[in-house]
Write an enzyme that holds these catalytic residues in place. Structure first.
Site, PDB file in Angstrom:
ATOM      1  N   ALA A 136       0.838  -1.201   0.000  1.00 26.79           N
ATOM      2  CA  ALA A 136       0.000   0.000   0.000  1.00 26.79           C
ATOM      3  C   ALA A 136       0.875   1.254   0.000  1.00 26.79           C
ATOM      4  CB  ALA A 136      -0.929  -0.016   1.208  1.00 26.79           C
ATOM      5  N   PHE A 139       2.054   1.737  -3.452  1.00 28.22           N
ATOM      6  CA  PHE A 139       0.952   2.208  -4.313  1.00 28.22           C
ATOM      7  C   PHE A 139       0.770   3.717  -4.153  1.00 28.22           C
ATOM      8  CE2 PHE A 139      -3.674   3.195  -4.511  1.00 28.22           C
ATOM      9  CZ  PHE A 139      -3.902   2.940  -5.859  1.00 28.22           C
ATOM     10  N   TYR A 140       0.679   4.190  -2.910  1.00 30.60           N
ATOM     11  CA  TYR A 140       0.444   5.622  -2.693  1.00 30.60           C
ATOM     12  C   TYR A 140       1.671   6.461  -3.076  1.00 30.60           C
ATOM     13  CZ  TYR A 140      -3.947   4.478  -0.403  1.00 30.60           C
ATOM     14  OH  TYR A 140      -5.215   4.035  -0.147  1.00 30.60           O
ATOM     15  N   ALA A 141       2.865   5.933  -2.823  1.00 29.96           N
ATOM     16  CA  ALA A 141       4.083   6.666  -3.196  1.00 29.96           C
ATOM     17  C   ALA A 141       4.117   6.882  -4.704  1.00 29.96           C
ATOM     18  CB  ALA A 141       5.327   5.902  -2.730  1.00 29.96           C
ATOM     19  N   PHE A 143       1.803   7.679  -6.534  1.00 29.25           N
ATOM     20  CA  PHE A 143       0.982   8.838  -6.885  1.00 29.25           C
ATOM     21  C   PHE A 143       1.442  10.114  -6.177  1.00 29.25           C
ATOM     22  CE2 PHE A 143      -1.635   5.143  -7.770  1.00 29.25           C
ATOM     23  CZ  PHE A 143      -2.050   5.433  -9.068  1.00 29.25           C
TER      24      PHE A 143
END
Ligand SMILES: CC(C)(COP(=O)(O)OP(=O)(O)OC[C@H]1O[C@@H](n2cnc3c(N)ncnc32)[C@H](O)[C@@H]1OP(=O)(O)O)[C@@H](O)C(=O)NCCC(=O)NCCS
Length: 162
Positions: A136, A139-141, A143
């Protein structure tokens, strides 16, 4: 494949939802509707356009705050010392059968759009996410979310980005 994104309702079947994280599966089955009822989260679901009962993904939005000291110094310098208002994406998940096809990105973009619209009447300095594990976080990194200092599982995206 195209998806409809709408507020959580009981027409979508949550029983078969499996994203690879048992706490997230359990949340949408057991706790999402009561969180909505108690006004502690808004929950949004994605269903395939041609199958409105099939739950493909979901995310939650709530209000939150962060301490200025948990932000990178360059951002903190421009902000007041008291707790900073933010929007919180507490949970975001895609059913395993739909992963890797862009739905996670669509949900994240939709969440950012909703926050951007809401921020016209309720100020937020950014969005924070609770990233449950290394995947997770990655995933966020991807964006542009950055880790909050001293809180490895919380990440931040400044309002200037969305
Ligand atoms: C994380 C999750 C939401 C991603 O959803 P998804 O639909 O598979 O993601 P997408 O297909 O939209 O991928 C979007 C981009 O992120 C990247 N990405 C996806 N998962 C990634 C990961 N674990 N690490 C790094 N990058 C990742 C993809 O490569 C893709 O990049 P691209 O746009 O350059 O091709 C999904 O795998 C999931 O629900 N996992 C279990 C629950 C979870 O971890 N939720 C997040 C924390 S609450």
């Amino acid at each position: 494949m195209t998806f409809q994104i709408r507020s959580f309702d009981t027409s979508a079947n949550t029983d078969n939802f499996q994203c690879g994280s048992e706490p997230l599966d359990g949340y949408i089955r057991r706790y999402a509707s009561q969180d909505v009822r108690r006004n502690v989260a808004r929950v949004f679901i994605a269903t395939p356009e041609n199958d409105p009962q099939r739950l493909a993904g979901f995310f939650t939005l709530s209000a939150g705050s962060v301490t200025c000291s948990s932000l990178p110094a360059t951002m903190a310098r421009k902000l007041p010392r008291y707790p900073i208002p933010v929007a919180l994406i507490g949970r975001l998940a895609v059913d395993s059968k739909f992963q890797g096809k862009g739905l996670g990105s669509i949900l994240l973009a939709n969440a950012c759009q909703k926050v951007s619209k809401a921020s016209v009447v309720l100020a937020v300095a950014g969005i924070i996410v609770d990233a449950k594990d290394e995947a997770a976080i990655a995933f966020y990194a991807h964006f542009g979310f950055i880790p909050l200092q001293g809180q490895n599982d919380r990440m931040f995206l400044p309002a200037s980005v969305f």
